[in-house]
Design a protein around this motif. Structure first.
Motif, short mmCIF file in Angstrom:
data_model
loop_
_atom_site.label_atom_id
_atom_site.label_comp_id
_atom_site.label_asym_id
_atom_site.label_seq_id
_atom_site.Cartn_x
_atom_site.Cartn_y
_atom_site.Cartn_z
N PHE A 236 0.82 -1.21 0.00
CA PHE A 236 0.00 0.00 0.00
C PHE A 236 0.86 1.26 0.00
CE2 PHE A 236 -2.80 -3.29 1.54
CZ PHE A 236 -3.94 -3.06 0.77
N GLY A 237 2.02 1.20 0.63
CA GLY A 237 2.95 2.31 0.59
C GLY A 237 3.49 2.53 -0.81
N LEU A 238 3.79 1.42 -1.51
CA LEU A 238 4.29 1.52 -2.88
C LEU A 238 3.21 2.09 -3.80
CD1 LEU A 238 6.12 -1.93 -3.21
CD2 LEU A 238 7.13 0.28 -2.65
N LEU A 239 1.97 1.66 -3.62
CA LEU A 239 0.89 2.17 -4.45
C LEU A 239 0.66 3.66 -4.21
CD1 LEU A 239 -1.67 -0.77 -4.13
CD2 LEU A 239 -0.20 -0.23 -6.07
N GLU A 240 0.82 4.08 -2.98
CA GLU A 240 0.70 5.50 -2.66
C GLU A 240 1.74 6.29 -3.43
OE1 GLU A 240 -1.17 8.70 -0.93
OE2 GLU A 240 -1.73 6.61 -0.49
N THR A 241 2.96 5.79 -3.46
CA THR A 241 4.04 6.44 -4.19
C THR A 241 3.76 6.46 -5.69
OG1 THR A 241 5.68 5.77 -2.53
CG2 THR A 241 6.52 6.38 -4.70
N ALA A 242 3.13 5.40 -6.20
CA ALA A 242 2.84 5.30 -7.63
C ALA A 242 1.62 6.12 -8.05
CB ALA A 242 2.63 3.83 -8.01
N GLY A 243 1.00 6.80 -7.10
CA GLY A 243 -0.17 7.61 -7.42
C GLY A 243 -1.45 6.82 -7.52
N VAL A 244 -1.48 5.65 -6.86
CA VAL A 244 -2.68 4.81 -6.85
C VAL A 244 -3.05 4.53 -5.40
CG1 VAL A 244 -3.75 2.72 -7.79
CG2 VAL A 244 -1.80 3.73 -8.97
N PRO A 245 -3.49 5.55 -4.67
CA PRO A 245 -3.79 5.37 -3.24
C PRO A 245 -5.02 4.49 -3.03
CG PRO A 245 -4.53 7.52 -3.96
CD PRO A 245 -3.76 6.93 -5.12
N LEU A 246 -4.92 3.56 -2.10
CA LEU A 246 -6.03 2.67 -1.80
C LEU A 246 -6.30 2.65 -0.31
CD1 LEU A 246 -5.30 -0.45 -4.06
CD2 LEU A 246 -6.95 1.37 -4.46
N ASP A 247 -7.57 2.54 0.03
CA ASP A 247 -7.96 2.44 1.43
C ASP A 247 -7.52 1.08 1.97
OD1 ASP A 247 -9.10 2.68 3.89
OD2 ASP A 247 -11.18 2.63 3.21
N ASN A 248 -6.98 1.05 3.16
CA ASN A 248 -6.55 -0.22 3.75
C ASN A 248 -6.94 -0.31 5.21
OD1 ASN A 248 -4.76 1.75 4.64
ND2 ASN A 248 -2.94 0.45 4.50
N ASN A 249 -8.17 0.09 5.52
CA ASN A 249 -8.64 0.08 6.90
C ASN A 249 -9.44 -1.18 7.22
OD1 ASN A 249 -7.60 2.68 7.56
ND2 ASN A 249 -9.32 3.63 6.47
N VAL A 250 -9.11 -1.80 8.33
CA VAL A 250 -9.85 -2.98 8.79
C VAL A 250 -11.29 -2.57 9.11
CG1 VAL A 250 -10.05 -4.69 10.63
CG2 VAL A 250 -7.80 -4.07 9.73
N GLY A 251 -12.23 -3.39 8.65
CA GLY A 251 -13.64 -3.13 8.94
C GLY A 251 -14.34 -2.27 7.91
N ASN A 252 -13.63 -1.80 6.89
CA ASN A 252 -14.24 -0.98 5.85
C ASN A 252 -15.20 -1.84 5.02
OD1 ASN A 252 -14.58 0.19 3.11
ND2 ASN A 252 -13.22 1.79 3.88
N ALA A 253 -16.49 -1.56 5.08
CA ALA A 253 -17.50 -2.40 4.45
C ALA A 253 -17.35 -2.45 2.93
CB ALA A 253 -18.90 -1.91 4.82
N VAL A 254 -17.01 -1.32 2.33
CA VAL A 254 -16.84 -1.28 0.88
C VAL A 254 -15.65 -2.12 0.46
CG1 VAL A 254 -16.35 0.20 -1.11
CG2 VAL A 254 -17.91 0.99 0.68
N LEU A 255 -14.56 -2.02 1.22
CA LEU A 255 -13.36 -2.79 0.91
C LEU A 255 -13.63 -4.29 1.04
CD1 LEU A 255 -10.36 -3.01 0.26
CD2 LEU A 255 -9.86 -2.59 2.68
#
Length: 294
Positions: A236-255
């Motif tokens: 997720f850190g690498l994706l953030e750097t690549a400009g592709v930020p993703l949610d990574n929160n436990v319990g996120n219903a959409v995720l």
């Protein structure tokens, strides 16, 4: 009448909008869930060696405090009925994290004889996932193209005082986004040349009595304000750097919905294994980003 006609027309528009929304959600889900794969986790350019006083200090960590109180837990199976390892778990863990495939997070390049047949990896929103599925997802993802100099840097190895088969340590990931990040042939993160420095994250490796790795686990940042990935670690850190930020929160219903939908379609970038492909010693039924059930 006119009122009935207008009402029917509005329902038709809502139906079309809803259909489009669902199609967009499914498309977004498949993209996000496939990207979410990455995970577990491996590698080190800095592998400390311990001698003299340092070795003595770490040897103390093998001792279990007799005053500690431990209650029965389903993961106690990884303590193997109180057995003691007949190998140096610190040495084996440092050898493993020194493997080039571990350091570069190219899991297919790590010798398979490190792993037990009933291996499982679990992260905050990834897993439980077996080794075969983990390697498949990691290989499909192709991070080695986008971040060819990725360097996992483990340090601070110690043995869990309540489980002599478990090694705890930290990792920091460093990489340069010098290649395009592509998903199924489509570039989603053009090479930027940006440096990626993750916060420090905790990691653990548990061996079985045969010296094989049965369980690996990592979790979120020790200090989310460290590094330049906005508190995100590992893939997720690498994706953030690549400009592709993703949610990574436990319990996120959409995720959770996205992950389950991708599992339903049996896509190539899975974040957890099918229930029948998870070893019987793993008891939790929570998958992906679902909250703990036990």
């Amino acid at each position: 009448d006119l009122h009935l006609f207008l009402h029917s027309a509005s329902l038709f528009v809502v139906d079309i909008s809803t259909s489009r929304l669902l199609r967009n959600m499914i498309t977004a889900h498949r993209f996000a869930a496939l990207i979410i794969a990455w995970v577990p986790l491996h590698t080190s350019a800095f592998v400390p060696t311990y001698t003299g006083v340092e070795r003595t200090h770490h040897a103390v960590l093998y001792a279990t405090d007799s005053s500690s109180i431990s209650s029965e837990h389903w993961m106690d199976v990884l303590k193997f009925d109180g057995k003691q390892p007949n190998f140096d778990v610190l040495k084996k863990a440092m050898q493993y994290t020194s493997e080039p495939g571990y350091k570069s997070f190219s899991l297919k390049d790590i010798p398979t004889d490190y792993y037990a047949d009933d291996y499982i990896f679990r992260g905050p929103i990834v897993g439980p996932i077996n080794r075969k599925d983990l390697v498949s997802t990691n290989t499909w993802f192709g991070l080695e193209t986008a971040f060819p100099d990725l360097d996992r840097q483990p340090f601070g190895f110690s043995v869990d005082p309540e489980n002599p088969f478990r090694v705890l340590f930290f990792e920091r990931w460093k990489a340069t986004h010098s290649g395009d990040l592509s998903i199924q042939g489509s570039i989603v993160g053009p090479a930027s040349g940006n440096k990626s420095i993750s916060p420090v994250m905790p990691f653990s490796i548990t061996f079985n009595p045969d010296g094989k790795i049965i369980y690996e686990c990592l979790t979120t940042a020790v200090d989310r304000f460290e590094g330049n990935t906005k508190g995100k670690v590992a893939v997720f850190g690498l994706l953030e750097t690549a400009g592709v930020p993703l949610d990574n929160n436990v319990g996120n219903a959409v995720l959770v919905f996205q992950q389950k939908l991708n599992r339903f379609f049996n896509g190539p970038g899975q974040v957890y294994s099918k229930e029948e492909d998870v070893p019987s010693w793993w008891k939790s039924k929570a998958i992906g980003a679902e909250k703990n059930d036990v």
